[in-house]
Write a protein that holds these residues in place. Sequence first.
Motif, PDB file in Angstrom:
ATOM      1  N   TYR A  68       0.828  -1.197   0.000  1.00  0.00           N
ATOM      2  CA  TYR A  68       0.000   0.000   0.000  1.00  0.00           C
ATOM      3  C   TYR A  68       0.866   1.253   0.000  1.00  0.00           C
ATOM      4  O   TYR A  68       0.612   2.205  -0.727  1.00  0.00           O
ATOM      5  CB  TYR A  68      -0.926   0.005   1.218  1.00  0.00           C
ATOM      6  N   GLY A  74       0.867   1.707  -3.731  1.00  0.00           N
ATOM      7  CA  GLY A  74      -0.451   2.319  -3.605  1.00  0.00           C
ATOM      8  C   GLY A  74      -1.625   1.415  -3.903  1.00  0.00           C
ATOM      9  O   GLY A  74      -2.698   1.898  -4.233  1.00  0.00           O
ATOM     10  N   LEU A  86      -4.180  -1.713  -2.401  1.00  0.00           N
ATOM     11  CA  LEU A  86      -4.583  -2.309  -1.141  1.00  0.00           C
ATOM     12  C   LEU A  86      -5.049  -3.731  -1.421  1.00  0.00           C
ATOM     13  O   LEU A  86      -5.690  -3.984  -2.430  1.00  0.00           O
ATOM     14  CB  LEU A  86      -5.728  -1.477  -0.572  1.00  0.00           C
ATOM     15  N   VAL A 142      -9.631  -7.660   6.540  1.00  0.00           N
ATOM     16  CA  VAL A 142     -10.034  -6.293   6.873  1.00  0.00           C
ATOM     17  C   VAL A 142      -9.336  -5.857   8.156  1.00  0.00           C
ATOM     18  O   VAL A 142      -8.893  -4.716   8.292  1.00  0.00           O
ATOM     19  CB  VAL A 142     -11.565  -6.192   7.012  1.00  0.00           C
ATOM     20  N   LEU A 183      -7.121  -2.642   8.669  1.00  0.00           N
ATOM     21  CA  LEU A 183      -7.462  -1.743   9.771  1.00  0.00           C
ATOM     22  C   LEU A 183      -6.221  -1.369  10.575  1.00  0.00           C
ATOM     23  O   LEU A 183      -5.970  -0.202  10.872  1.00  0.00           O
ATOM     24  CB  LEU A 183      -8.427  -2.506  10.662  1.00  0.00           C
ATOM     25  N   LEU A 229      -3.984   0.990   8.473  1.00  0.00           N
ATOM     26  CA  LEU A 229      -4.469   2.341   8.209  1.00  0.00           C
ATOM     27  C   LEU A 229      -4.663   3.148   9.481  1.00  0.00           C
ATOM     28  O   LEU A 229      -4.499   4.365   9.477  1.00  0.00           O
ATOM     29  CB  LEU A 229      -5.775   2.282   7.411  1.00  0.00           C
ATOM     30  N   GLN A 251     -15.428  -4.790  18.327  1.00  0.00           N
ATOM     31  CA  GLN A 251     -15.445  -4.652  16.870  1.00  0.00           C
ATOM     32  C   GLN A 251     -16.031  -3.309  16.463  1.00  0.00           C
ATOM     33  O   GLN A 251     -15.550  -2.658  15.538  1.00  0.00           O
ATOM     34  CB  GLN A 251     -16.264  -5.792  16.237  1.00  0.00           C
ATOM     35  N   ILE A 252     -17.110  -2.899  17.148  1.00  0.00           N
ATOM     36  CA  ILE A 252     -17.730  -1.615  16.811  1.00  0.00           C
ATOM     37  C   ILE A 252     -16.738  -0.483  17.053  1.00  0.00           C
ATOM     38  O   ILE A 252     -16.604   0.432  16.236  1.00  0.00           O
ATOM     39  CB  ILE A 252     -19.027  -1.413  17.623  1.00  0.00           C
ATOM     40  N   GLY A 268     -14.193  -0.384  14.197  1.00  0.00           N
ATOM     41  CA  GLY A 268     -14.749   0.201  12.972  1.00  0.00           C
ATOM     42  C   GLY A 268     -14.875   1.702  13.101  1.00  0.00           C
ATOM     43  O   GLY A 268     -14.442   2.457  12.223  1.00  0.00           O
ATOM     44  N   ALA A 269     -15.449   2.135  14.224  1.00  0.00           N
ATOM     45  CA  ALA A 269     -15.633   3.568  14.434  1.00  0.00           C
ATOM     46  C   ALA A 269     -14.276   4.264  14.515  1.00  0.00           C
ATOM     47  O   ALA A 269     -14.099   5.373  13.992  1.00  0.00           O
ATOM     48  CB  ALA A 269     -16.431   3.807  15.709  1.00  0.00           C
ATOM     49  N   LEU A 303     -11.495   3.369  13.014  1.00  0.00           N
ATOM     50  CA  LEU A 303     -10.949   3.501  11.659  1.00  0.00           C
ATOM     51  C   LEU A 303     -11.579   4.692  10.948  1.00  0.00           C
ATOM     52  O   LEU A 303     -10.893   5.511  10.333  1.00  0.00           O
ATOM     53  CB  LEU A 303     -11.202   2.217  10.867  1.00  0.00           C
ATOM     54  N   ILE A 304     -12.923   4.806  11.046  1.00  0.00           N
ATOM     55  CA  ILE A 304     -13.609   5.912  10.384  1.00  0.00           C
ATOM     56  C   ILE A 304     -13.098   7.245  10.922  1.00  0.00           C
ATOM     57  O   ILE A 304     -12.788   8.168  10.163  1.00  0.00           O
ATOM     58  CB  ILE A 304     -15.137   5.797  10.594  1.00  0.00           C
ATOM     59  N   ILE A 334      -9.611   8.045   9.619  1.00  0.00           N
ATOM     60  CA  ILE A 334      -9.594   8.431   8.207  1.00  0.00           C
ATOM     61  C   ILE A 334     -10.152   9.844   8.018  1.00  0.00           C
ATOM     62  O   ILE A 334      -9.666  10.625   7.207  1.00  0.00           O
ATOM     63  CB  ILE A 334     -10.402   7.413   7.368  1.00  0.00           C
ATOM     64  N   LEU A 335     -11.172  10.193   8.782  1.00  0.00           N
ATOM     65  CA  LEU A 335     -11.759  11.523   8.624  1.00  0.00           C
ATOM     66  C   LEU A 335     -10.869  12.606   9.244  1.00  0.00           C
ATOM     67  O   LEU A 335     -10.778  13.711   8.718  1.00  0.00           O
ATOM     68  CB  LEU A 335     -13.154  11.573   9.257  1.00  0.00           C
ATOM     69  N   PRO A 344      -6.155  11.495   7.898  1.00  0.00           N
ATOM     70  CA  PRO A 344      -6.230  10.492   6.836  1.00  0.00           C
ATOM     71  C   PRO A 344      -4.941   9.691   6.674  1.00  0.00           C
ATOM     72  O   PRO A 344      -4.982   8.550   6.244  1.00  0.00           O
ATOM     73  CB  PRO A 344      -6.497  11.325   5.579  1.00  0.00           C
ATOM     74  N   ILE A 384     -13.499   4.049   4.686  1.00  0.00           N
ATOM     75  CA  ILE A 384     -14.593   4.302   5.614  1.00  0.00           C
ATOM     76  C   ILE A 384     -15.648   3.205   5.498  1.00  0.00           C
ATOM     77  O   ILE A 384     -16.202   2.742   6.498  1.00  0.00           O
ATOM     78  CB  ILE A 384     -15.196   5.687   5.339  1.00  0.00           C
ATOM     79  N   GLY A 434     -14.680   0.253   7.576  1.00  0.00           N
ATOM     80  CA  GLY A 434     -14.971   0.454   8.994  1.00  0.00           C
ATOM     81  C   GLY A 434     -16.454   0.372   9.259  1.00  0.00           C
ATOM     82  O   GLY A 434     -16.912  -0.254  10.223  1.00  0.00           O
ATOM     83  N   ILE A 479     -17.940  -3.124   9.401  1.00  0.00           N
ATOM     84  CA  ILE A 479     -17.717  -3.774  10.703  1.00  0.00           C
ATOM     85  C   ILE A 479     -18.709  -3.236  11.724  1.00  0.00           C
ATOM     86  O   ILE A 479     -19.344  -3.988  12.471  1.00  0.00           O
ATOM     87  CB  ILE A 479     -16.287  -3.518  11.202  1.00  0.00           C
ATOM     88  N   VAL A 480     -18.869  -1.903  11.752  1.00  0.00           N
ATOM     89  CA  VAL A 480     -19.749  -1.286  12.746  1.00  0.00           C
ATOM     90  C   VAL A 480     -21.188  -1.769  12.557  1.00  0.00           C
ATOM     91  O   VAL A 480     -21.832  -2.225  13.515  1.00  0.00           O
ATOM     92  CB  VAL A 480     -19.690   0.251  12.640  1.00  0.00           C
TER      93      VAL A 480
END
Lengths: 361, 291
Positions: A86, A90, A92, A286, A290, A293, A325-326, A329-330, A332-333, A336-337, A340, B96, B99, B102-103
């Motif tokens: 990556y 570049g 994934l 994934v 995760l 990233l 897990q939640i 995921g959150a 990671l989001i 990234i936001l 990044p 995103i 992620g 998963i969520v």
Amino acid sequence: MSPEDRAAGAVAAHREASPGAPEDVSASSQTRTVERRDRALTIACVVAFLALLALLPLWTPTNRILTLAVTACISGIAVYGLDLLYGQIGILSLAHAALQGIGAYTAAIALRDLDVSFWLALPLSAAVAAVVAALLGYPAARVRGHHFVILTFAFGEFIRIALNNGGEFTGGAEGVLVLAGIPPVLGWNPSGVAGLSSGADYYYLAFGLLVVAIIASRLVIGSPFGRTCRAIRENEELARASGIDATRYKVLLFMVSGLFAGVAGVLYAYFLGHISPNEFGVLASVQLVLMLLIGGSRVLFGPLLGVALVIFLPEIIRADPVSVQIVYGAGLIAVILLVPAGLAPGLLALWRRSRGWRTES
Amino acid sequence: MVDVLQQVVNGVAIASVIALVAIGITVIFGLTGIVNFAHGEFLVVGGFLTWWLALQGVPYAAAVVVCALAVGALGVGLERGLWRFTLKAPINGFIISLGLSIVLQHAVIKIWNPSATPVSIQSPVSGEIRLGDLVISNVRIMVIVLTAAVLGATFWAVERTRHGRALRAIAEDRDTAALMGIPVRRYITAVFGIGSLLAGLGGALLLALFPISPFSGQSFVIKGFAVALIGGLGNITGAVIAALMLGLAEAFSAGYLAPQWTGAYAFILMIAILLFRPQGILRGTEGSRVT
């Protein structure tokens, strides 16, 4: 200097001419100072962190912590392979857990049918994983970028299904047992059947291989091969126009990162003593993405930070697996936001700013 | 012969659900370049919402409508809250979505299904139609007819209305479309909404046919992407044709060949298409490049 080296040089020169490019290296001495400080800082961080990890068994941690630490080392090896792919070219891959599975199954089946020991399985599994990576990489790299990740996704699922349907050979959904110790080497006996019965030795083995993986990945990055890969990452059109066979480089780099996944797979198989197909599905891939990233690619410290965070997070927040897990995921989001590039580059920038160093050249 | 027709009906019923997922995937990609791996989770959320409503005694028809609208609203909310910020770099939109999948997956487990086992409802439509030896259950007919109606409406909207024309213009060239006065961002939000609405509907219909588990989203998102790629990314007609191909292939394999390999066909078809005709069977948009 081969024609391809020259072409890579041309692309690099082009990148330098365009201001604001990610690795814009201007000749000002200030930039160099910043760069040197950065490098020193990063290396200091990694050495300190590795030293901390190396001393971990001295604190007589609980078995659970040691198990997590071994898992972190194993994932770390795979993630540094993913980081090469990556970060340098570049692209994934969502098939890396599957490649790890190929490595694990190769070791397990070679042990069962041919009585191949751990030390021989290591290069063997790495090679098999690299070959499988080539078989996938060739069709995937022929098409444009976004198709690659979708294809690797499907490929990961395909391997899982194939392992499930492999009958006697792969043991079907039951998987394969790996009930053998690791033969002593130079009087050192890192036996690791089904967990950590022999204390911290298996940890040192996994940790040593992680260090080897990190060094290997830096060697690839520093080589002319890595330079050409970066040229393709920056501008594939220009690289192709300069005579670089971008497809070939993508497949080769995918194979190299497959080697890392294969080694991680062998360690995984011997560590758990039992492997089954569903551990190597897309969710596991994934998870690797995760880690990469969240920690941040292209920074030496990034994968290590990401792996440590993801693996030890359940210990820290002490919630049920579903909530964990939640949170992943959150998290990671959010990363990234907000940052990044990942946490490690973000922390680096923060540190620099706090010291009043210039962040932009 | 009767057997073959039976498999055709089964195949078309599966294809209906796949097509409903794939349309959202393909249109979102065509418009924004975002590879949305969370799209399968919209299907799962839709399925579980319908299941929960059915448990509360809500009639199936009402549950389907409510759940499609609710999942559509979820899609709009997520676009406004998350994907909106990644339109400049579609790769981040893709990450995103990883992620988010998963969520959503684990939120479904947490809220509705702590044991993470498949759930099912009683078939909302009973009875069957007999044509000679051919037996077709009414549920399958309902799924096929409903999907056909929704797809017909989508085609009409995209091909015949000015909104559809605006969408096609955005897919062709986002910047120029914006210069022509098309409110691009609003259309992108709308497409996320409609795409997830269709996926939610797909979930509700899937539940009428088969049990659904919190992990069903993954296999459907693979199939959705396979179908979108085979049909040409961004091309709705192509996606529907490819969904029919895949649905029939899966039904015939389950009926005649090797049922345990059914999950692998999507992948094999995809590889074959990408090797020999990378642009898909019908021309797709190039889209923004995602690396």
